[in-house]
Design a protein around this motif. Structure first.
Motif, PDB file in Angstrom:
ATOM      1  N   ILE A  36       0.843  -1.192   0.000  1.00 32.27           N
ATOM      2  CA  ILE A  36       0.000   0.000   0.000  1.00 32.27           C
ATOM      3  C   ILE A  36       0.880   1.244   0.000  1.00 32.27           C
ATOM      4  N   GLY A  37       0.637   2.112  -0.982  1.00 35.43           N
ATOM      5  CA  GLY A  37       1.414   3.340  -1.076  1.00 35.43           C
ATOM      6  C   GLY A  37       2.595   3.250  -2.016  1.00 35.43           C
ATOM      7  N   ILE A  38       2.604   2.264  -2.924  1.00 33.82           N
ATOM      8  CA  ILE A  38       3.715   2.126  -3.878  1.00 33.82           C
ATOM      9  C   ILE A  38       3.180   2.156  -5.298  1.00 33.82           C
ATOM     10  N   ARG A  39       4.033   2.578  -6.232  1.00 33.94           N
ATOM     11  CA  ARG A  39       3.652   2.696  -7.641  1.00 33.94           C
ATOM     12  C   ARG A  39       4.317   1.666  -8.534  1.00 33.94           C
ATOM     13  N   ASP A  40       5.334   0.977  -8.015  1.00 34.39           N
ATOM     14  CA  ASP A  40       6.060  -0.012  -8.810  1.00 34.39           C
ATOM     15  C   ASP A  40       5.913  -1.388  -8.180  1.00 34.39           C
ATOM     16  N   ARG A  41       5.547  -2.362  -8.978  1.00 31.06           N
ATOM     17  CA  ARG A  41       5.327  -3.711  -8.481  1.00 31.06           C
ATOM     18  C   ARG A  41       6.639  -4.412  -8.155  1.00 31.06           C
ATOM     19  N   PRO A  42       6.769  -4.949  -6.957  1.00 31.54           N
ATOM     20  CA  PRO A  42       7.946  -5.770  -6.647  1.00 31.54           C
ATOM     21  C   PRO A  42       7.903  -7.060  -7.468  1.00 31.54           C
ATOM     22  N   PRO A  43       9.027  -7.741  -7.614  1.00 30.91           N
ATOM     23  CA  PRO A  43       9.038  -9.010  -8.350  1.00 30.91           C
ATOM     24  C   PRO A  43       8.080 -10.025  -7.734  1.00 30.91           C
ATOM     25  N   VAL A  44       7.506 -10.843  -8.582  1.00 32.09           N
ATOM     26  CA  VAL A  44       6.570 -11.883  -8.142  1.00 32.09           C
ATOM     27  C   VAL A  44       7.341 -13.143  -7.761  1.00 32.09           C
ATOM     28  N   GLY A  45       6.846 -13.864  -6.749  1.00 29.43           N
ATOM     29  CA  GLY A  45       7.393 -15.176  -6.418  1.00 29.43           C
ATOM     30  C   GLY A  45       8.531 -15.191  -5.434  1.00 29.43           C
ATOM     31  N   GLU A  46       8.870 -14.037  -4.872  1.00 26.80           N
ATOM     32  CA  GLU A  46       9.941 -14.001  -3.885  1.00 26.80           C
ATOM     33  C   GLU A  46       9.389 -14.337  -2.496  1.00 26.80           C
ATOM     34  N   PRO A  47      10.260 -14.665  -1.539  1.00 24.20           N
ATOM     35  CA  PRO A  47       9.789 -14.909  -0.172  1.00 24.20           C
ATOM     36  C   PRO A  47       9.059 -13.691   0.388  1.00 24.20           C
ATOM     37  N   LEU A  48       8.131 -13.930   1.279  1.00 25.48           N
ATOM     38  CA  LEU A  48       7.353 -12.843   1.863  1.00 25.48           C
ATOM     39  C   LEU A  48       8.251 -11.768   2.461  1.00 25.48           C
ATOM     40  N   ALA A  49       9.250 -12.174   3.220  1.00 23.13           N
ATOM     41  CA  ALA A  49      10.125 -11.200   3.877  1.00 23.13           C
ATOM     42  C   ALA A  49      10.826 -10.305   2.865  1.00 23.13           C
ATOM     43  N   THR A  50      11.213 -10.860   1.729  1.00 23.31           N
ATOM     44  CA  THR A  50      11.860 -10.065   0.685  1.00 23.31           C
ATOM     45  C   THR A  50      10.892  -9.060   0.084  1.00 23.31           C
ATOM     46  N   SER A  51       9.658  -9.513  -0.172  1.00 25.65           N
ATOM     47  CA  SER A  51       8.638  -8.614  -0.727  1.00 25.65           C
ATOM     48  C   SER A  51       8.295  -7.499   0.250  1.00 25.65           C
ATOM     49  N   VAL A  52       8.220  -7.825   1.525  1.00 20.94           N
ATOM     50  CA  VAL A  52       7.954  -6.808   2.545  1.00 20.94           C
ATOM     51  C   VAL A  52       9.058  -5.753   2.521  1.00 20.94           C
ATOM     52  N   ALA A  53      10.299  -6.194   2.445  1.00 26.62           N
ATOM     53  CA  ALA A  53      11.425  -5.255   2.416  1.00 26.62           C
ATOM     54  C   ALA A  53      11.366  -4.367   1.177  1.00 26.62           C
ATOM     55  N   ARG A  54      11.010  -4.935   0.033  1.00 21.58           N
ATOM     56  CA  ARG A  54      10.925  -4.147  -1.199  1.00 21.58           C
ATOM     57  C   ARG A  54       9.812  -3.096  -1.104  1.00 21.58           C
ATOM     58  N   ARG A  78       8.640  -1.718   1.663  1.00 18.53           N
ATOM     59  CA  ARG A  78       9.094  -0.676   2.597  1.00 18.53           C
ATOM     60  C   ARG A  78      10.144   0.228   1.961  1.00 18.53           C
ATOM     61  N   ASN A  79      10.987  -0.334   1.110  1.00 22.27           N
ATOM     62  CA  ASN A  79      12.016   0.472   0.440  1.00 22.27           C
ATOM     63  C   ASN A  79      11.408   1.510  -0.497  1.00 22.27           C
ATOM     64  N   GLN A  80      10.186   1.262  -0.945  1.00 19.65           N
ATOM     65  CA  GLN A  80       9.478   2.234  -1.776  1.00 19.65           C
ATOM     66  C   GLN A  80       8.683   3.228  -0.941  1.00 19.65           C
TER      67      GLN A  80
END
Length: 229
Positions: A81-99, A101-103
């Protein structure tokens, strides 16, 4: 004492850009314009195309748009929520959460523990910025109650959402968000700050069995047509 105001946000909404969604961005925003919602987060499956379009159109409608996406991770779905660019699909949850937050966004886990809906398993839910504890598509309410108990025990902000896949079901579930009562225009950043601080209250009504069955019937039909095309 600081005065506060309460707004209504639906943080989990789909358009026709999702494989199982229906309706255009304009139709969705028109529905919000004519209803009680103050803000809406567009969170299509693995795409931010419609979210970015909605942001560009929001000045024409009486609703604040928060861009977002529902990401398919290796461990289940998560809302960015609050991002404009989609993180990569299929990564571990923790990695997606970090991506996310980085946005500068918030990672919210929708319909947790519901494996048939790609919900994150309890054992895999280790870190996020909020839990969807009311999802309007949970007919019995059992999974919503499980999610609410988990969020309370782990001190996560609690959100309610429609998980709408058609414009007319937007707002059936939502989150009441407490904001500072200022003269400034309602902004996505102010909403994100309040969500992160846990100034939230989930509200809504569950979708009828008829709508539930209809949604998944349409979804299966659309996926069949996509494969034929």
């Amino acid at each position: 004492m600081t005065e506060t105001a309460t707004i209504q946000l639906d943080p989990h909404v789909h358009t026709g850009a999702s494989y199982d969604g229906h309706g255009s961005v304009r139709e969705l925003l028109t529905h919000c314009h004519n209803g009680p919602l103050d803000a809406v987060a567009i969170t299509d499956h693995d795409t931010t195309v419609a979210a970015r379009e909605a942001v560009s159109l929001q000045e024409r409608y009486d609703v604040t748009v928060v861009p977002g996406v529902e990401v398919s991770t290796a461990d289940g779905h998560v809302l960015g929520i609050g991002i404009r660019d989609r993180p990569p699909v299929g990564e571990p949850l923790a990695t997606s959460v970090a991506r996310i937050r980085n946005q500068g966004g918030l990672a919210v886990v929708p319909h947790p523990f519901q494996l048939s809906r790609h919900g994150v398993r309890k054992r895999d839910l280790t870190a996020c910025d909020g839990i969807e504890v009311f999802n309007a598509w949970s007919m019995t309410g059992i999974q919503n109650r499980r999610a609410k108990l988990f969020a309370a025990r782990n001190d996560y902000p609690q959100l309610g959402a429609s998980d709408a896949h058609t414009p007319e079901t937007v707002g059936r579930g939502c989150t009441e968000v407490e904001l500072p009562d200022t003269a400034d225009e309602l902004s996505a950043d102010a909403i994100l700050d309040a969500l992160a601080a846990g100034r939230t209250r989930p509200v809504g009504e569950s979708t009828s069995a008829r709508r539930y069955i209809g949604k998944y019937t349409r979804s299966v039909g659309r996926q069949v047509l996509d494969r034929v095309d």
